[in-house]
Design a protein around this motif. Sequence first.
Motif, PDB file in Angstrom:
ATOM      1  N   GLY A  10       0.821  -1.205   0.000  1.00  0.00           N
ATOM      2  CA  GLY A  10       0.000   0.000   0.000  1.00  0.00           C
ATOM      3  C   GLY A  10       0.854   1.253   0.000  1.00  0.00           C
ATOM      4  N   PHE A  11       0.353   2.298   0.637  1.00  0.00           N
ATOM      5  CA  PHE A  11       1.024   3.601   0.683  1.00  0.00           C
ATOM      6  C   PHE A  11       2.432   3.485   1.278  1.00  0.00           C
ATOM      7  N   VAL A  12       2.604   2.561   2.234  1.00  0.00           N
ATOM      8  CA  VAL A  12       3.921   2.367   2.846  1.00  0.00           C
ATOM      9  C   VAL A  12       4.702   1.276   2.111  1.00  0.00           C
ATOM     10  N   GLY A  13       4.062   0.123   1.911  1.00  0.00           N
ATOM     11  CA  GLY A  13       4.774  -1.070   1.431  1.00  0.00           C
ATOM     12  C   GLY A  13       5.387  -0.908   0.053  1.00  0.00           C
ATOM     13  N   VAL A  30       4.358  -8.863  -1.429  1.00  0.00           N
ATOM     14  CA  VAL A  30       3.228  -9.801  -1.298  1.00  0.00           C
ATOM     15  C   VAL A  30       1.989  -9.017  -0.877  1.00  0.00           C
ATOM     16  N   ASP A  31       0.904  -9.196  -1.622  1.00  0.00           N
ATOM     17  CA  ASP A  31      -0.348  -8.517  -1.253  1.00  0.00           C
ATOM     18  C   ASP A  31      -1.503  -9.462  -1.575  1.00  0.00           C
ATOM     19  N   VAL A  32      -2.580  -9.357  -0.774  1.00  0.00           N
ATOM     20  CA  VAL A  32      -3.743 -10.233  -0.998  1.00  0.00           C
ATOM     21  C   VAL A  32      -4.640  -9.730  -2.134  1.00  0.00           C
ATOM     22  N   ILE A  86       6.780  -6.560   7.393  1.00  0.00           N
ATOM     23  CA  ILE A  86       5.308  -6.530   7.378  1.00  0.00           C
ATOM     24  C   ILE A  86       4.832  -5.079   7.453  1.00  0.00           C
ATOM     25  N   THR A  87       3.995  -4.675   6.470  1.00  0.00           N
ATOM     26  CA  THR A  87       3.424  -3.313   6.481  1.00  0.00           C
ATOM     27  C   THR A  87       1.895  -3.366   6.452  1.00  0.00           C
ATOM     28  N   VAL A  88       1.331  -4.538   6.781  1.00  0.00           N
ATOM     29  CA  VAL A  88      -0.137  -4.669   6.744  1.00  0.00           C
ATOM     30  C   VAL A  88      -0.715  -4.002   7.996  1.00  0.00           C
ATOM     31  N   VAL A 103      -3.495 -10.306  11.310  1.00  0.00           N
ATOM     32  CA  VAL A 103      -3.484 -11.691  11.792  1.00  0.00           C
ATOM     33  C   VAL A 103      -3.353 -12.648  10.611  1.00  0.00           C
ATOM     34  N   SER A 104      -4.102 -12.387   9.530  1.00  0.00           N
ATOM     35  CA  SER A 104      -4.026 -13.315   8.395  1.00  0.00           C
ATOM     36  C   SER A 104      -2.651 -13.227   7.742  1.00  0.00           C
ATOM     37  N   CYS A 105      -2.053 -12.047   7.749  1.00  0.00           N
ATOM     38  CA  CYS A 105      -0.692 -11.906   7.214  1.00  0.00           C
ATOM     39  C   CYS A 105       0.300 -12.703   8.073  1.00  0.00           C
ATOM     40  N   SER A 123       4.110  -1.933  10.808  1.00  0.00           N
ATOM     41  CA  SER A 123       2.743  -1.419  10.938  1.00  0.00           C
ATOM     42  C   SER A 123       2.582  -0.687  12.267  1.00  0.00           C
ATOM     43  N   THR A 124       1.571   0.172  12.337  1.00  0.00           N
ATOM     44  CA  THR A 124       1.232   0.818  13.611  1.00  0.00           C
ATOM     45  C   THR A 124       0.374  -0.167  14.409  1.00  0.00           C
ATOM     46  N   LEU A 125       0.702  -0.336  15.692  1.00  0.00           N
ATOM     47  CA  LEU A 125       0.043  -1.388  16.487  1.00  0.00           C
ATOM     48  C   LEU A 125      -0.597  -0.836  17.753  1.00  0.00           C
ATOM     49  N   ALA A 159       5.447  10.422   5.873  1.00  0.00           N
ATOM     50  CA  ALA A 159       4.223  11.114   5.446  1.00  0.00           C
ATOM     51  C   ALA A 159       4.010  10.769   3.980  1.00  0.00           C
ATOM     52  N   GLU A 160       2.769  10.461   3.627  1.00  0.00           N
ATOM     53  CA  GLU A 160       2.464  10.185   2.219  1.00  0.00           C
ATOM     54  C   GLU A 160       2.883  11.375   1.376  1.00  0.00           C
ATOM     55  N   GLY A 161       3.437  11.083   0.209  1.00  0.00           N
ATOM     56  CA  GLY A 161       3.908  12.154  -0.674  1.00  0.00           C
ATOM     57  C   GLY A 161       5.393  12.443  -0.487  1.00  0.00           C
ATOM     58  N   THR A 331      -8.022   9.551   0.026  1.00  0.00           N
ATOM     59  CA  THR A 331      -9.291  10.070   0.566  1.00  0.00           C
ATOM     60  C   THR A 331      -9.760   9.246   1.766  1.00  0.00           C
ATOM     61  N   ARG A 332      -8.873   8.394   2.307  1.00  0.00           N
ATOM     62  CA  ARG A 332      -9.309   7.590   3.460  1.00  0.00           C
ATOM     63  C   ARG A 332      -9.629   8.521   4.633  1.00  0.00           C
ATOM     64  N   GLN A 333     -10.832   8.410   5.142  1.00  0.00           N
ATOM     65  CA  GLN A 333     -11.317   9.220   6.265  1.00  0.00           C
ATOM     66  C   GLN A 333     -11.110  10.722   6.014  1.00  0.00           C
TER      67      GLN A 333
HETATM   68  N1  LIG Z   1      -0.061   5.737   4.999  1.00  0.00           N
HETATM   69  C1  LIG Z   1       0.893   6.301   5.723  1.00  0.00           C
HETATM   70  O1  LIG Z   1       1.335   7.418   5.423  1.00  0.00           O
HETATM   71  C2  LIG Z   1       1.508   5.611   6.923  1.00  0.00           C
HETATM   72  C3  LIG Z   1       2.532   6.253   7.598  1.00  0.00           C
HETATM   73  C4  LIG Z   1       3.118   5.635   8.698  1.00  0.00           C
HETATM   74  C5  LIG Z   1       2.630   4.384   9.104  1.00  0.00           C
HETATM   75  N2  LIG Z   1       1.605   3.775   8.447  1.00  0.00           N
HETATM   76  C6  LIG Z   1       1.170   2.467   8.897  1.00  0.00           C
HETATM   77  O2  LIG Z   1       1.651   1.510   7.949  1.00  0.00           O
HETATM   78  C7  LIG Z   1       0.707   0.451   7.798  1.00  0.00           C
HETATM   79  C8  LIG Z   1       0.261   0.354   6.349  1.00  0.00           C
HETATM   80  O3  LIG Z   1      -0.405   1.540   5.980  1.00  0.00           O
HETATM   81  P1  LIG Z   1      -0.772   1.838   4.457  1.00  0.00           P
HETATM   82  O4  LIG Z   1      -1.254   3.241   4.406  1.00  0.00           O
HETATM   83  O5  LIG Z   1       0.342   1.392   3.580  1.00  0.00           O
HETATM   84  O6  LIG Z   1      -2.015   0.828   4.264  1.00  0.00           O
HETATM   85  P2  LIG Z   1      -2.653   0.363   2.892  1.00  0.00           P
HETATM   86  O7  LIG Z   1      -4.056  -0.030   3.200  1.00  0.00           O
HETATM   87  O8  LIG Z   1      -2.362   1.369   1.825  1.00  0.00           O
HETATM   88  O9  LIG Z   1      -1.814  -0.941   2.523  1.00  0.00           O
HETATM   89  C9  LIG Z   1      -1.965  -2.162   3.150  1.00  0.00           C
HETATM   90  C10 LIG Z   1      -1.856  -3.231   2.094  1.00  0.00           C
HETATM   91  O10 LIG Z   1      -1.864  -4.500   2.747  1.00  0.00           O
HETATM   92  C11 LIG Z   1      -2.578  -5.405   1.946  1.00  0.00           C
HETATM   93  N3  LIG Z   1      -2.965  -6.563   2.752  1.00  0.00           N
HETATM   94  C12 LIG Z   1      -4.046  -6.726   3.568  1.00  0.00           C
HETATM   95  N4  LIG Z   1      -4.008  -7.941   4.145  1.00  0.00           N
HETATM   96  C13 LIG Z   1      -2.869  -8.543   3.708  1.00  0.00           C
HETATM   97  C14 LIG Z   1      -2.271  -9.803   3.950  1.00  0.00           C
HETATM   98  N5  LIG Z   1      -2.839 -10.692   4.770  1.00  0.00           N
HETATM   99  N6  LIG Z   1      -1.113 -10.106   3.313  1.00  0.00           N
HETATM  100  C15 LIG Z   1      -0.537  -9.219   2.474  1.00  0.00           C
HETATM  101  N7  LIG Z   1      -1.048  -8.003   2.204  1.00  0.00           N
HETATM  102  C16 LIG Z   1      -2.203  -7.676   2.818  1.00  0.00           C
HETATM  103  C17 LIG Z   1      -3.728  -4.581   1.403  1.00  0.00           C
HETATM  104  O11 LIG Z   1      -4.287  -5.195   0.248  1.00  0.00           O
HETATM  105  C18 LIG Z   1      -3.041  -3.247   1.120  1.00  0.00           C
HETATM  106  O12 LIG Z   1      -2.544  -3.193  -0.208  1.00  0.00           O
HETATM  107  C19 LIG Z   1      -0.440   0.780   8.774  1.00  0.00           C
HETATM  108  O13 LIG Z   1      -0.177   0.122   9.987  1.00  0.00           O
HETATM  109  C20 LIG Z   1      -0.343   2.273   8.942  1.00  0.00           C
HETATM  110  O14 LIG Z   1      -0.882   2.683  10.171  1.00  0.00           O
HETATM  111  C21 LIG Z   1       1.039   4.362   7.340  1.00  0.00           C
END
Ligand SMILES: NC(=O)c1ccc[n+]([C@@H]2O[C@H](COP(=O)([O-])OP(=O)(O)OC[C@H]3O[C@@H](n4cnc5c(N)ncnc54)[C@H](O)[C@@H]3O)[C@@H](O)[C@H]2O)c1
Length: 428
Positions: A10-13, A30-32, A86-88, A103-105, A123-125, A159-161, A331-333
């Motif tokens: 996602g945005f981080v991974g 790896v992504d689901v 892990i970034t899920v 958990v599923s990851c 990930s943030t926990l 930070a995104e961006g 646009t999340r939240q």
């Molecule tokens: N977005 C940010 O700017 C940011 C900044 C700092 C920390 N974080 C933290 O990083 C983590 C990820 O945030 P994000 O914004 O990238 O989330 P995101 O929703 O953009 O990405 C998560 C990805 O994980 C995938 N996924 C879900 N279940 C899975 C599984 N079982 N196996 C593999 N992939 C799976 C989803 O399909 C999705 O693509 C969160 O804990 C968030 O709090 C995000």
Amino acid sequence: MREVAVFGLGFVGLPLALSLAMRGCRVTGVDVDREHVEAVNAGVTHLHEACDGVGIKEILSRELAAGRFRATTDPAEGMRAGDVIITVGIPVLDGEPEPYPLVSCLEAVAAGLRPGHLVLVRSTLVPGMMRELVLPALEKSGLAAGEEFYLAYAPERIAEGRAFEEFRHMPVLVAGVNRASIERAEKLLRVVTEAEIVRGSSFEAVETAKLVENISRDVNIALVNELARFTRALGVSIFEVVRLANSHKRVQLLQPGPGVGGYCLPNALHYLLPRARELGVAVELLETARRVNRDTPRYVADLVLRQLPVAPAQARVGVLGLAMKDYSNDTRQSPALDVVAHLEQAGVEVRAFDPAVPHAFRFQVESLEAALRGAHGAVILARQDGIDFHDLATFAALMDPAGPFIVDTKNVYGNPGAKHPGLRIVGL
Ligand SMILES: NC(=O)c1ccc[n+]([C@@H]2O[C@H](COP(=O)([O-])OP(=O)(O)OC[C@H]3O[C@@H](n4cnc5c(N)ncnc54)[C@H](O)[C@@H]3O)[C@@H](O)[C@H]2O)c1
């Protein structure tokens, strides 16, 4: 060549995986989400990121072509790598953290875990989760954490961006199940980061520090958003007050706005609350701050409604910017979506324009012109490249001539601000 798996693209991974690939690692993402994996393997991403002026799409295509990065839905492919990141995340549903995706990851990672693996969670926990959820889930593999595999935590702070730049320059916090795990994690982090790596004494200290970072921003934004209500009633600009107060060497107020959105800041309190309740600790200030920020879109919508020269049911309003923050496509939240919902509930016809946000909403239009034509008013909720906010002559020409106005929640026009005959600019 170091082999790394990144779970969650996602945005981080995705930018993290590419940052590692750019430094010579062979990375399996790896992504689901099958569609997302196929898009990524075809070089397609909607993320707005760039590294040293090179856009993420170009970086992705380059790393795919060089064979240093590939995405898959098969966790077993990822688990061939020695280092697993892990970034899920943990979504918040109805105010409660829902750990299912994580958990599923973890189940998938545990199924492929081998002696010598490093698992680094980013990930943030919820505080306590590394010890109570992550560690036991991985030990279901039959391997002992710290003895047969390495386990560490380094919460992501980007930070995104600005992901590529901040992976490199933002200090990183790290904790591990033992010293060897911390050292192994630091080696992996060092592939990308040039910044300080700060060791925490426990998982819990680092988990909590990450939440406190996000909560402190939420609280500080609530402070100025609440003060904005006072300064508006008083007849002075909150943006000017913040600028003046910040000339004090020990004051650092943040900027007010239409609310707080995205994945990180609004969720942080909801990660803390379950633990606070269990421990019997009241966190009233934090809860109040969250409520202030959650209510701010309603305050903004009411401000817009008060400017209308006609009844809401006859009114049309152009919304400019739908992203959760300036220059983002996330646009999340997003508070902008809440502003739209409140305006629509009042009967207003909304046309929203955001050139960065993929067309996803019923009320979204494809141009600034379509958002403004015949509108009684406009409200600026996020800055975006591709919207020329300063071309006020065009705004005035397109909008309904009966007392058109712009509610500027972003201080785009500054203070005392730009002026145009017949157009009213209303600050927060
Ligand atoms: N977005 C940010 O700017 C940011 C900044 C700092 C920390 N974080 C933290 O990083 C983590 C990820 O945030 P994000 O914004 O990238 O989330 P995101 O929703 O953009 O990405 C998560 C990805 O994980 C995938 N996924 C879900 N279940 C899975 C599984 N079982 N196996 C593999 N992939 C799976 C989803 O399909 C999705 O693509 C969160 O804990 C968030 O709090 C995000």
